[in-house]
Design an enzyme around this catalytic site. Sequence first.
Site, PDB file in Angstrom:
ATOM      1  N   ASN A   1       0.877  -1.174   0.000  1.00 46.24           N
ATOM      2  CA  ASN A   1       0.000   0.000   0.000  1.00 46.24           C
ATOM      3  C   ASN A   1       0.913   1.222   0.000  1.00 46.24           C
ATOM      4  OD1 ASN A   1      -1.823   2.019   0.423  1.00 46.24           O
ATOM      5  ND2 ASN A   1      -2.825   1.066   2.204  1.00 46.24           N
TER       6      ASN A   1
ATOM      7  N   ARG B   1      -2.572  -1.957  -3.662  1.00 51.96           N
ATOM      8  CA  ARG B   1      -3.780  -1.158  -3.491  1.00 51.96           C
ATOM      9  C   ARG B   1      -3.696   0.044  -4.444  1.00 51.96           C
ATOM     10  NH1 ARG B   1      -5.450   3.050   1.119  1.00 51.96           N
ATOM     11  NH2 ARG B   1      -7.589   3.286   0.419  1.00 51.96           N
TER      12      ARG B   1
ATOM     13  N   HIS C   1     -13.068   2.755  -0.516  1.00 57.46           N
ATOM     14  CA  HIS C   1     -13.064   1.772   0.579  1.00 57.46           C
ATOM     15  C   HIS C   1     -13.693   0.453   0.135  1.00 57.46           C
ATOM     16  CE1 HIS C   1     -13.148   5.274   3.709  1.00 57.46           C
ATOM     17  NE2 HIS C   1     -11.922   4.846   3.552  1.00 57.46           N
TER      18      HIS C   1
ATOM     19  N   ARG D   1     -11.947  15.757   6.609  1.00 56.97           N
ATOM     20  CA  ARG D   1     -12.738  16.095   5.414  1.00 56.97           C
ATOM     21  C   ARG D   1     -14.161  16.480   5.806  1.00 56.97           C
ATOM     22  NH1 ARG D   1     -11.256  10.691   2.874  1.00 56.97           N
ATOM     23  NH2 ARG D   1      -9.071  10.954   2.308  1.00 56.97           N
TER      24      ARG D   1
ATOM     25  N   GLU E   1      -8.444  -4.932   5.107  1.00 54.45           N
ATOM     26  CA  GLU E   1      -8.324  -4.595   3.690  1.00 54.45           C
ATOM     27  C   GLU E   1      -7.155  -5.332   3.045  1.00 54.45           C
ATOM     28  OE1 GLU E   1      -9.428  -0.191   2.949  1.00 54.45           O
ATOM     29  OE2 GLU E   1      -8.978  -0.313   5.072  1.00 54.45           O
TER      30      GLU E   1
END
Length: 399
Positions: free
Chosen positions: A7, A90, A179, A240, A384
Site C-alpha cells: 500500500n 492497493r 473503501h 474532510r 483490507e
Amino acid sequence: MEVLVLNSGSSSLKHQLFDMTDGRVLASGLVERIGEAESRVVSRTPGADGALVEHTETVAVADHGAALERIVAALADAGLGRDLAGIGHRVVHGGERFVAPTLIDADVIAGIRDQVPLAPLHNPANLAGIEDALALRPDVPQVAVFDTAFHRTLPEHAYRYAIPTTYYEEHGVRRYGFHGTSHAFVAKRAADHLGRDLDTTNLITAHLGNGASITAIEAGRSVDTSMGLTPLEGLVMGTRSGDLDPAVIFHLERVAGLDSDAVDTVLNKQSGLKGLCGDNDLRTVEERAAAGDAEATLALELYAYRIRKYVGAYTAVLGRVDALVFTAGVGENSPVVRGMVVDGLTGLGYGLDATVNDQRAEGRLLDVTGAGAAVRTLVVPTDEELEIAEQTLACVQQG
Ligand code: AMP
C-alpha cells in the site's frame, strides 16, 4: 503459498505478507516519511518462537524504491518472500476502466496513469509502488486491486450527478465510491455470521476510520455509497467535510479570497472533526466531549447525525436491511458513536444491546443487536490487506 500486499502512499509504504493457505500474516511493516532525513522503518518478522517481533529504525530512506528494497531484504533475512505467488497493490482510483482486480502490464500502468486527474493525490503514489515492485521482482505476477471496483454495480441513477451529461461523458464526473475492499470484506463476514448467502443479503456497511464511507449493499452488490468522484463526499471525517452545498466553494472563493487549491486544502485537510473542534482523532474528541467541551460535543453530534441520516436514507434505498455493519477504527472501537447512531433509529427497527455494545471488537465479530430489534447490528473488524491478498491470488490463478 505467499502473497505480498503493498500500500504505497505519497510518503509511506506499508506491506503485509500472507500465508494464503490460512490467511496468516507472516510479516508486516511500514516505511514512513520517505524522502525525509529521518524516515521511520517498522518491520515485524517472526522471532525464534514464530511470533512476530517488531524492529523500528530511524534512517534516511530516499524514495519508494529504496523503501521497497529494505522491505524485501528484511523479508529475505527472515527466510520469507522468495517464492511469492503474487504481489497485490492497493490502487485508489480505477475510474470506469478498472472494475475488477487486474494483472499489471504496461497497458494497465498507462491506464492507471490515465486516472490520475481523478485521484491526483493517490494514484501517482500507488503507481510509484507498482513500478518499483515490477523493477525489483519482475518474476512475480503483480495485481492492481482498486478501491473503487466494489462499487462498479451502482445503478446509473445512483452514480450520476445532475449536471450536464457532457461532463460525465468527457471528463468522467460521476460517483465512483471508495473503501471498496473494506466494504466487500465485511459484507462477506457479516453474511457468514448471519448464516446467509451474500447473494441474498442486504446490508448497510459503515467504514468509520480516519476516512469514512457508508455503502448500501443489495443482494451482495453495492447499490449506493457515500463517497463520490473523490473521497471528499458523504460522511463527516477526521479532516474532510463530507457533504456540503457546492455553492460553499464559490462563496469561499468570493468572500474569503481563497483560490480553488486553497478551498481543496480547507475541505480535505482542515475540515471534518478537525475543522469543528481542532482535533481529528475521535478518541480525543470523545474525551473532550465527556469532559463537557462544547466544540467537541458539537463535532461528535454532527459526526453521528450524518451517519444516522445515511443509515435512514439507505434503509429507504434497500427496503429490507438484514444488518447494519460497523467497521474500521471508530466503527470497531467506539461504543459511543455506535450508540449515538443506532439509538436514534429505533423507529426503523434498529436497536443495540448496551452491554455487548460496550465491548471492543479487538479482532472479533460482535453481534450488538438489541432484544426485539428487527434489524441486526454487527461490529465486523475489517482487513483490507487480507481482502487485497485474496483478490490478488484469485486474479493470478485465473491468469
Ligand atoms: P482507521 O483509519 O481505521 O485506522 O481509524 C482511525 C480512527 O479510529 C481515528 O479517528 C481514531 O481516533 C479512531 N479510533 C481508534 N480507536 C478508537 C477508540 N477506542 N475509540 C474511539 N475512536 C477510536
